[in-house]
Scaffold this active site. Structure first.
Site, PDB file in Angstrom:
ATOM      1  N   CYS A  11       0.861  -1.182   0.000  1.00 38.87           N
ATOM      2  CA  CYS A  11       0.000   0.000   0.000  1.00 38.87           C
ATOM      3  C   CYS A  11       0.899   1.235   0.000  1.00 38.87           C
ATOM      4  O   CYS A  11       2.119   1.114  -0.130  1.00 38.87           O
ATOM      5  CB  CYS A  11      -1.005  -0.006   1.150  1.00 38.87           C
ATOM      6  N   CYS A  83      -4.386  -0.573  -2.205  1.00 40.64           N
ATOM      7  CA  CYS A  83      -4.970   0.746  -2.445  1.00 40.64           C
ATOM      8  C   CYS A  83      -4.707   1.130  -3.893  1.00 40.64           C
ATOM      9  O   CYS A  83      -3.764   0.655  -4.510  1.00 40.64           O
ATOM     10  CB  CYS A  83      -4.408   1.793  -1.489  1.00 40.64           C
ATOM     11  N   CYS A  90       3.017   1.307  -8.184  1.00 37.98           N
ATOM     12  CA  CYS A  90       3.901   0.200  -7.819  1.00 37.98           C
ATOM     13  C   CYS A  90       4.846  -0.088  -8.981  1.00 37.98           C
ATOM     14  O   CYS A  90       4.422  -0.091 -10.143  1.00 37.98           O
ATOM     15  CB  CYS A  90       3.071  -1.046  -7.517  1.00 37.98           C
TER      16      CYS A  90
END
Length: 134
Positions: A11, A83, A90
């Site tokens: 996250c 999230c 990412c």
């Protein structure tokens, strides 16, 4: 001989959701999975996340808030973003790494009941995953 798979929960700040997911993962998956969590940034473990997990008798006081480790990311069997921000930013994962998104609301800065709700939702999802693989 231990031949566990690796699951990596991500996250934004590795403060609430991914900390809870790591704890639930260790609770439900540890016999078959190495369980880790990290964030795009490391914001420290949120005290309310610790308190929420203590309510269900899971102690996360020794968990650390970490930024994404490329070695774990690139060798994980499953990367789970928790999230939309982490899902969007990412780092890319190699084709052999299965990456899924399980979106949960961020309880940080919200009412105590939000921490409890998100904790329970994450726990239920990981328990279901442990039973069904989904």
């Amino acid at each position: 001989m231990e031949n566990k798979k690796t699951i990596y929960f991500l996250c934004t700040g590795n403060s609430c959701r991914s900390q809870m997911a790591e704890a639930w993962g260790k609770q439900f998956l540890e016999d078959k999975w190495n369980v880790y969590s990290a964030g795009i940034e490391a914001h420290g473990v949120n005290p309310n996340a610790i308190k929420a997990m203590n309510e269900v008798n899971i102690d996360i006081t020794n968990q650390t808030s970490d930024i994404i480790d490329a070695t774990i990311l690139n060798s994980a069997d499953l990367v789970v973003t928790l999230c939309s921000h982490a899902d969007a930013v990412c780092p890319s994962t190699p084709p052999h790494v299965n990456r899924v998104h399980w979106g949960f609301d961020d309880p940080a800065g919200k009412e105590w009941s939000e921490f409890q709700r998100v904790r329970d939702e994450i726990g239920e999802h990981i328990k279901r995953f442990s039973e069904t693989g989904e």
